[in-house]
Enzyme design. Structure first.
Site, mmCIF file in Angstrom:
data_model
loop_
_atom_site.group_PDB
_atom_site.id
_atom_site.type_symbol
_atom_site.label_atom_id
_atom_site.label_comp_id
_atom_site.label_asym_id
_atom_site.label_seq_id
_atom_site.Cartn_x
_atom_site.Cartn_y
_atom_site.Cartn_z
ATOM 1 N N SER A 24 -1.194 -11.144 -13.864
ATOM 2 C CA SER A 24 -2.556 -11.429 -14.110
ATOM 3 C C SER A 24 -3.227 -10.334 -12.994
ATOM 4 C CB SER A 24 -3.031 -12.873 -13.760
ATOM 5 O OG SER A 24 -4.353 -12.803 -14.231
ATOM 6 N N ASP A 180 -2.104 -13.971 -25.605
ATOM 7 C CA ASP A 180 -2.963 -13.674 -24.654
ATOM 8 C C ASP A 180 -4.409 -13.441 -24.949
ATOM 9 O OD1 ASP A 180 -4.194 -13.354 -21.992
ATOM 10 O OD2 ASP A 180 -2.465 -12.417 -21.057
ATOM 11 N N HIS A 213 -2.485 -16.521 -21.814
ATOM 12 C CA HIS A 213 -2.373 -15.922 -20.566
ATOM 13 C C HIS A 213 -1.629 -16.471 -19.390
ATOM 14 C CE1 HIS A 213 -3.601 -13.052 -17.431
ATOM 15 N NE2 HIS A 213 -4.256 -14.009 -16.792
#
Lengths: 251, 251
Positions: A24, A180, A213
């Site tokens: 991320s 995601d 995610h």
């Protein structure tokens, strides 16, 4: 952020990193480090990240920031010693939770299960609502709101140009997750494709996880196995050569 | 809602409908009508809708309702004659906008274009932020907040059981949009598949539009062409027979 991390490494007298690994925002930072300090990093791993924030993720973060900044208790950031802007933080986290996880996961986990004894009203009826509320409540006091605002904005502004990407020549692992919503898998495909075109020895994996995610926090085996393998396997020039013929479509 | 619509039809002395056509909530209503009043509807068209709200769309609507209901001006719904809960409505619409459109559309339309002259600050920097703000502002006074709350909750509660679906035997057109985040295309696939398994003469289309859930408002040609063709073409028993062998995967 990355320059601050390397100032710390300088202070600790660490010259070279065996690998720079992140997910991320961390995956953005690891790629940024590989651009800025390419001679100090031997391998790069970037998971569920991107080379630039795309407009739908900017839009999501914008609404979250607005929730915090329009909470009267935020007081233009001068809330220290006064009432904490908990309401804005809670809604921001509720929105974040929707963007972090995936519909398919919730479908399997909650479906349309109802809260026991809940009457039909404007209050929560379904378990998914209770879950979102709980996540918002729990995370609303986990981070300083101003810190969150600046990190959020930094993610919006993040962008590596094709020219900068060319500085990444060390063996690189890129991973994406098919569910995601915040950093959609086309972004990791695009990044891997660009690196392959640049001749960077690139390994690229898509993980068909249900967790969206947040997969890197939850599917330790799925994500970790690839990282372990990548860090322990020699990368030959042949790898780079093969990968310049990309086997997957751009988008 | 559907019973109220049919009370109006009764009042107007309209016995049979040539077709019941709707998108989104309207697509849910048209399917509900086909279940409740199957003998009064000759054809069914349901676009970007579903047979039940799935948890991620419930979660999105839950956060929107929370934004409205935690606006102090909402006053438990008694805001008439007092200050309108504009702030809550605006944030709710900003969240809705994100769920109505698609990342790929915004990528093409806004990309990472910045607002001219905007300094780097916590305020909007990118055109997409300005767009979300504008959409929130514009729509914040378009609907009575209490009406929105009840419609929103009704969508969460919507569910047609497999048994109820069997009552839909008239020729049916189901359409889905591949970029729809709120009513994802697997829901229309699933609905069409169930109808085909029941022997309902079913026509199913997926539209690869960029506009996400809002496609039915924007891609008039793409959506309208199929409806026109469906309403004007005879449906034979052969159609139903062919379709019971579904050519597409369930999910």
């Amino acid at each position: 952020m990355v320059r601050a991390q390397f100032a710390l490494l300088d202070h600790l007298n660490i010259k070279t990193l065996h690998a720079c690994v992140g997910s991320s925002l961390g995956g953005m930072c690891s790629a940024q480090a590989a651009v800025l300090f390419s001679d100090r990093i031997r391998r790069l791993v970037s998971i569920s990240a991107c080379t630039y924030s795309h407009p739908a993720s900017i839009a999501t973060r914008y609404v979250q920031r607005r929730c915090i900044m329009t909470d009267p208790n935020w007081s233009n950031g001068f809330y220290y010693g006064n009432t904490y802007p908990k309401h804005g933080m809670k809604v921001a986290r509720e929105i974040a939770t929707i963007s972090y996880r995936s519909g398919p996961e919730w479908r399997q986990r909650f479906g349309r299960q109802k809260i026991e004894g809940a009457p039909i009203s404007l209050c929560p009826t379904f378990l998914i609502e209770q879950y979102i509320d709980y996540q918002g409540e729990r995370a609303s006091v986990m981070l300083d709101p101003n810190t969150l605002l600046y990190i959020s904005k930094a993610m919006d502004l993040f962008e590596l140009t094709p020219e900068e990407l060319k500085r990444i020549q060390m063996p690189t692992l890129i991973m994406g997750v098919t569910t995601d919503a915040l950093f959609p898998v086309w972004q990791q495909r695009e990044m891997a494709h660009q690196l392959m075109e640049n001749g960077t020895p690139t390994t690229y994996y898509e993980l068909p996880s249900l967790y969206g995610h947040d997969t890197f926090l939850l599917d330790i085996h799925g994500v970790g196995t690839a990282i372990k393998g990548f860090l322990e396997t020699a990368v030959s020039e042949q790898t780079a050569l093969r990968n310049t013929i990309s086997p997957f479509p751009y988008y």
